[in-house]
Design a protein around this motif. Structure first.
Motif, PDB file in Angstrom:
ATOM      1  N   ASP A  67     -10.289  -4.327  -4.631  1.00  0.00           N
ATOM      2  CA  ASP A  67      -9.664  -3.470  -3.624  1.00  0.00           C
ATOM      3  C   ASP A  67      -8.350  -2.902  -4.141  1.00  0.00           C
ATOM      4  OD1 ASP A  67     -11.644  -3.939  -1.651  1.00  0.00           O
ATOM      5  OD2 ASP A  67     -10.652  -5.808  -1.061  1.00  0.00           O
ATOM      6  N   TYR A  68      -7.608  -3.723  -4.878  1.00  0.00           N
ATOM      7  CA  TYR A  68      -6.347  -3.238  -5.453  1.00  0.00           C
ATOM      8  C   TYR A  68      -6.617  -2.061  -6.385  1.00  0.00           C
ATOM      9  CZ  TYR A  68      -2.242  -2.802  -8.360  1.00  0.00           C
ATOM     10  OH  TYR A  68      -1.169  -2.283  -9.037  1.00  0.00           O
ATOM     11  N   GLU A  69      -7.610  -2.221  -7.255  1.00  0.00           N
ATOM     12  CA  GLU A  69      -7.928  -1.165  -8.222  1.00  0.00           C
ATOM     13  C   GLU A  69      -8.507   0.071  -7.542  1.00  0.00           C
ATOM     14  OE1 GLU A  69      -7.212  -1.032 -11.369  1.00  0.00           O
ATOM     15  OE2 GLU A  69      -6.415  -3.063 -11.541  1.00  0.00           O
ATOM     16  N   PHE A  76      -1.011   3.835  -2.596  1.00  0.00           N
ATOM     17  CA  PHE A  76       0.439   3.633  -2.596  1.00  0.00           C
ATOM     18  C   PHE A  76       1.131   4.301  -3.781  1.00  0.00           C
ATOM     19  CE2 PHE A  76      -0.874   0.298   0.340  1.00  0.00           C
ATOM     20  CZ  PHE A  76       0.070   0.424   1.339  1.00  0.00           C
ATOM     21  N   ASP A  77       0.400   5.105  -4.513  1.00  0.00           N
ATOM     22  CA  ASP A  77       0.985   5.979  -5.533  1.00  0.00           C
ATOM     23  C   ASP A  77       1.723   5.208  -6.630  1.00  0.00           C
ATOM     24  OD1 ASP A  77       1.166   8.633  -6.362  1.00  0.00           O
ATOM     25  OD2 ASP A  77       3.124   8.948  -5.449  1.00  0.00           O
ATOM     26  N   PHE A  78       1.104   4.123  -7.098  1.00  0.00           N
ATOM     27  CA  PHE A  78       1.764   3.291  -8.091  1.00  0.00           C
ATOM     28  C   PHE A  78       1.863   3.932  -9.479  1.00  0.00           C
ATOM     29  CE2 PHE A  78       0.750  -0.781  -5.558  1.00  0.00           C
ATOM     30  CZ  PHE A  78       2.018  -0.780  -5.003  1.00  0.00           C
ATOM     31  N   ASN A  79       1.149   5.006  -9.699  1.00  0.00           N
ATOM     32  CA  ASN A  79       1.212   5.662 -11.007  1.00  0.00           C
ATOM     33  C   ASN A  79       2.295   6.738 -11.092  1.00  0.00           C
ATOM     34  OD1 ASN A  79      -0.903   4.159 -12.148  1.00  0.00           O
ATOM     35  ND2 ASN A  79      -2.437   5.474 -11.194  1.00  0.00           N
ATOM     36  N   THR A  80       3.053   6.912 -10.001  1.00  0.00           N
ATOM     37  CA  THR A  80       4.118   7.914  -9.986  1.00  0.00           C
ATOM     38  C   THR A  80       5.471   7.248 -10.220  1.00  0.00           C
ATOM     39  OG1 THR A  80       2.897   9.383  -8.511  1.00  0.00           O
ATOM     40  CG2 THR A  80       5.280   9.656  -8.555  1.00  0.00           C
ATOM     41  N   ASP A  81       6.303   7.884 -11.043  1.00  0.00           N
ATOM     42  CA  ASP A  81       7.625   7.355 -11.383  1.00  0.00           C
ATOM     43  C   ASP A  81       8.651   7.867 -10.366  1.00  0.00           C
ATOM     44  OD1 ASP A  81      10.042   6.593 -12.435  1.00  0.00           O
ATOM     45  OD2 ASP A  81       9.642   7.281 -14.469  1.00  0.00           O
ATOM     46  N   TYR A 103      15.364   4.642   0.134  1.00  0.00           N
ATOM     47  CA  TYR A 103      15.062   4.391  -1.282  1.00  0.00           C
ATOM     48  C   TYR A 103      13.622   3.937  -1.544  1.00  0.00           C
ATOM     49  CZ  TYR A 103      15.527  -0.494   0.076  1.00  0.00           C
ATOM     50  OH  TYR A 103      15.347  -1.709   0.691  1.00  0.00           O
ATOM     51  N   GLY A 104      12.981   3.344  -0.529  1.00  0.00           N
ATOM     52  CA  GLY A 104      11.648   2.767  -0.741  1.00  0.00           C
ATOM     53  C   GLY A 104      10.501   3.647  -0.308  1.00  0.00           C
ATOM     54  N   ILE A 105      10.779   4.924   0.018  1.00  0.00           N
ATOM     55  CA  ILE A 105       9.708   5.831   0.449  1.00  0.00           C
ATOM     56  C   ILE A 105       8.769   6.142  -0.714  1.00  0.00           C
ATOM     57  CG2 ILE A 105       9.250   8.247   1.116  1.00  0.00           C
ATOM     58  CD1 ILE A 105      11.748   8.099   2.887  1.00  0.00           C
ATOM     59  N   ARG A 106       7.477   6.176  -0.399  1.00  0.00           N
ATOM     60  CA  ARG A 106       6.450   6.691  -1.309  1.00  0.00           C
ATOM     61  C   ARG A 106       5.555   7.611  -0.504  1.00  0.00           C
ATOM     62  NH1 ARG A 106       4.994   4.036  -6.126  1.00  0.00           N
ATOM     63  NH2 ARG A 106       6.707   2.696  -6.758  1.00  0.00           N
ATOM     64  N   ILE A 107       5.066   8.670  -1.110  1.00  0.00           N
ATOM     65  CA  ILE A 107       4.116   9.541  -0.422  1.00  0.00           C
ATOM     66  C   ILE A 107       2.716   8.981  -0.651  1.00  0.00           C
ATOM     67  CG2 ILE A 107       3.095  11.845  -0.323  1.00  0.00           C
ATOM     68  CD1 ILE A 107       5.815  13.016  -0.854  1.00  0.00           C
ATOM     69  N   LEU A 108       2.088   8.562   0.436  1.00  0.00           N
ATOM     70  CA  LEU A 108       0.758   7.962   0.366  1.00  0.00           C
ATOM     71  C   LEU A 108      -0.299   9.001   0.023  1.00  0.00           C
ATOM     72  CD1 LEU A 108       1.061   5.843   3.641  1.00  0.00           C
ATOM     73  CD2 LEU A 108       1.368   5.023   1.294  1.00  0.00           C
ATOM     74  N   ASN A 109      -1.300   8.592  -0.721  1.00  0.00           N
ATOM     75  CA  ASN A 109      -2.434   9.469  -1.041  1.00  0.00           C
ATOM     76  C   ASN A 109      -3.540   9.212  -0.019  1.00  0.00           C
ATOM     77  OD1 ASN A 109      -1.532  10.838  -3.466  1.00  0.00           O
ATOM     78  ND2 ASN A 109      -1.589   8.837  -4.445  1.00  0.00           N
ATOM     79  N   GLN A 110      -3.550  10.003   1.048  1.00  0.00           N
ATOM     80  CA  GLN A 110      -4.460   9.788   2.161  1.00  0.00           C
ATOM     81  C   GLN A 110      -5.698  10.684   2.060  1.00  0.00           C
ATOM     82  OE1 GLN A 110      -2.268   9.164   6.051  1.00  0.00           O
ATOM     83  NE2 GLN A 110      -0.594  10.044   4.865  1.00  0.00           N
ATOM     84  N   ASP A 111      -6.733  10.285   2.784  1.00  0.00           N
ATOM     85  CA  ASP A 111      -7.974  11.061   2.813  1.00  0.00           C
ATOM     86  C   ASP A 111      -7.756  12.403   3.510  1.00  0.00           C
ATOM     87  OD1 ASP A 111     -11.020  11.313   2.738  1.00  0.00           O
ATOM     88  OD2 ASP A 111     -10.594  11.504   4.880  1.00  0.00           O
ATOM     89  N   GLU A 112      -8.317  13.459   2.914  1.00  0.00           N
ATOM     90  CA  GLU A 112      -8.093  14.808   3.434  1.00  0.00           C
ATOM     91  C   GLU A 112      -8.627  15.001   4.852  1.00  0.00           C
ATOM     92  OE1 GLU A 112      -8.461  15.492  -1.121  1.00  0.00           O
ATOM     93  OE2 GLU A 112      -9.041  13.987   0.352  1.00  0.00           O
ATOM     94  N   TRP A 113      -9.820  14.513   5.121  1.00  0.00           N
ATOM     95  CA  TRP A 113     -10.424  14.691   6.439  1.00  0.00           C
ATOM     96  C   TRP A 113      -9.592  13.986   7.519  1.00  0.00           C
ATOM     97  CZ3 TRP A 113     -12.962  16.696  10.230  1.00  0.00           C
ATOM     98  CH2 TRP A 113     -13.434  15.922  11.292  1.00  0.00           C
TER      99      TRP A 113
END
Length: 290
Positions: A67-69, A76-81, A103-113
């Motif tokens: 599930d993590y992978e 949670f956009d872990f590949n973004t610096d 400081y801890g905001i990340r833009i989530l990658n959510q489903d388009e629909w």
């Protein structure tokens, strides 16, 4: 960061630029709810996930390493610096303050629909009511996923389910004037979903112009969909809080939304969406311009 698998949980130690309150309370997602212990529970890709944070680590409960992978890493956009993003958008004292605050905001990658329908529901609506409508729709038209910590959780309804639903049934979910628009969007989505899922690979203007052909999707809603699910980070959605912070700290009080957006996109360029999130969270939490 260090990743540990233990029982039915994943623990990430020494994680940077990550704060669950900042992430889930910055107006980008509506299916996460805070629990009494300070953790958050949400539904992502039909998986119920509990996220808890202490000083040095984040614990993702009810998930496996697969599930993590498959879910967590991208969502949670872990590949973004984010350290680099902050350096670039930190253009003045105002942004410096906003970034430190959120400081801890990340833009989530959510489903388009799901994002499309969620932000159609958000038009002229308050966050608690948006969440309630989405929950009602999921209970009525989604599938039961599981009972977690004594509560039943349901998947977000598919386009197939909503396209076939009577408008009256959608109205019963408290969708109001949006009900016929939701059904119409679902029917159209079924024919054009390949276009929707390819917008992340097109230009910002192409995506914006296409989304605005949907009944119930105006400029602000389209920009939110582009930013929160289609990786179009050069947009700057303007809602009431963003308008207030911009008119209070950057531009004249009479400046219109379209001009605020142009100002911000010129100032922050291809990372405007990240700047918008820092400013939105900072403005709303501090009541700026209220």
């Amino acid at each position: 960061m260090n990743i540990i698998q233990k029982d039915n949980k994943i623990i990430i130690e020494n994680i940077k630029n990550f704060n669950i309150t900042h992430i889930f309370d910055c107006g980008q997602a509506f299916r996460w709810n805070k629990e009494e212990d300070g953790s958050y529970i949400g539904v992502v890709k039909n998986k119920v996930i509990n996220v808890k944070q202490n000083e040095s680590s984040v614990i993702f409960n009810n998930i496996s390493m697969d599930d993590y992978e498959d879910i967590i890493k991208d969502y949670f956009d872990f590949n973004t610096d984010y350290t680099e993003i902050k350096k670039i958008v930190n253009t003045d004292e105002i942004m410096n303050t906003a970034i430190k605050f959120g400081y801890g905001i990340r833009i989530l990658n959510q489903d388009e629909w799901e994002t499309m329908i969620s932000f159609m529901i958000s038009a002229n609506n308050r966050i608690p009511m948006i969440k309630k409508v989405i929950e009602n729709l999921s209970i009525t038209f989604g599938n039961h996923i599981c009972n977690y910590n004594g509560k039943d959780y349901f998947s977000f309804p598919t386009a197939e389910k909503l396209s076939a639903a009577p408008v009256d049934k959608i109205l019963e979910c408290k969708a109001g004037f949006r009900a016929p628009r939701i059904k119409e969007a679902a029917q159209r989505f079924l024919k054009e979903k390949d276009i929707i899922y390819n917008i992340k690979n097109t230009s910002y203007n192409e995506g914006l112009n296409y989304l605005k052909t949907y009944n119930g999707i105006g400029d602000k809603v389209a920009n939110c969909i582009l930013l929160f699910s289609m990786k179009q980070f050069d947009t700057f959605p303007v809602d009431v809080w963003v308008r207030r912070v911009m008119q209070t700290l950057y531009v004249d009080k009479s400046t219109k939304d379209a001009d605020i957006q142009k100002f911000a996109e010129n100032k922050f360029g291809k990372l405007s969406g990240y700047a918008q999130q820092y400013l939105f969270y900072y403005a709303r939490e501090n009541g700026i311009g209220k």
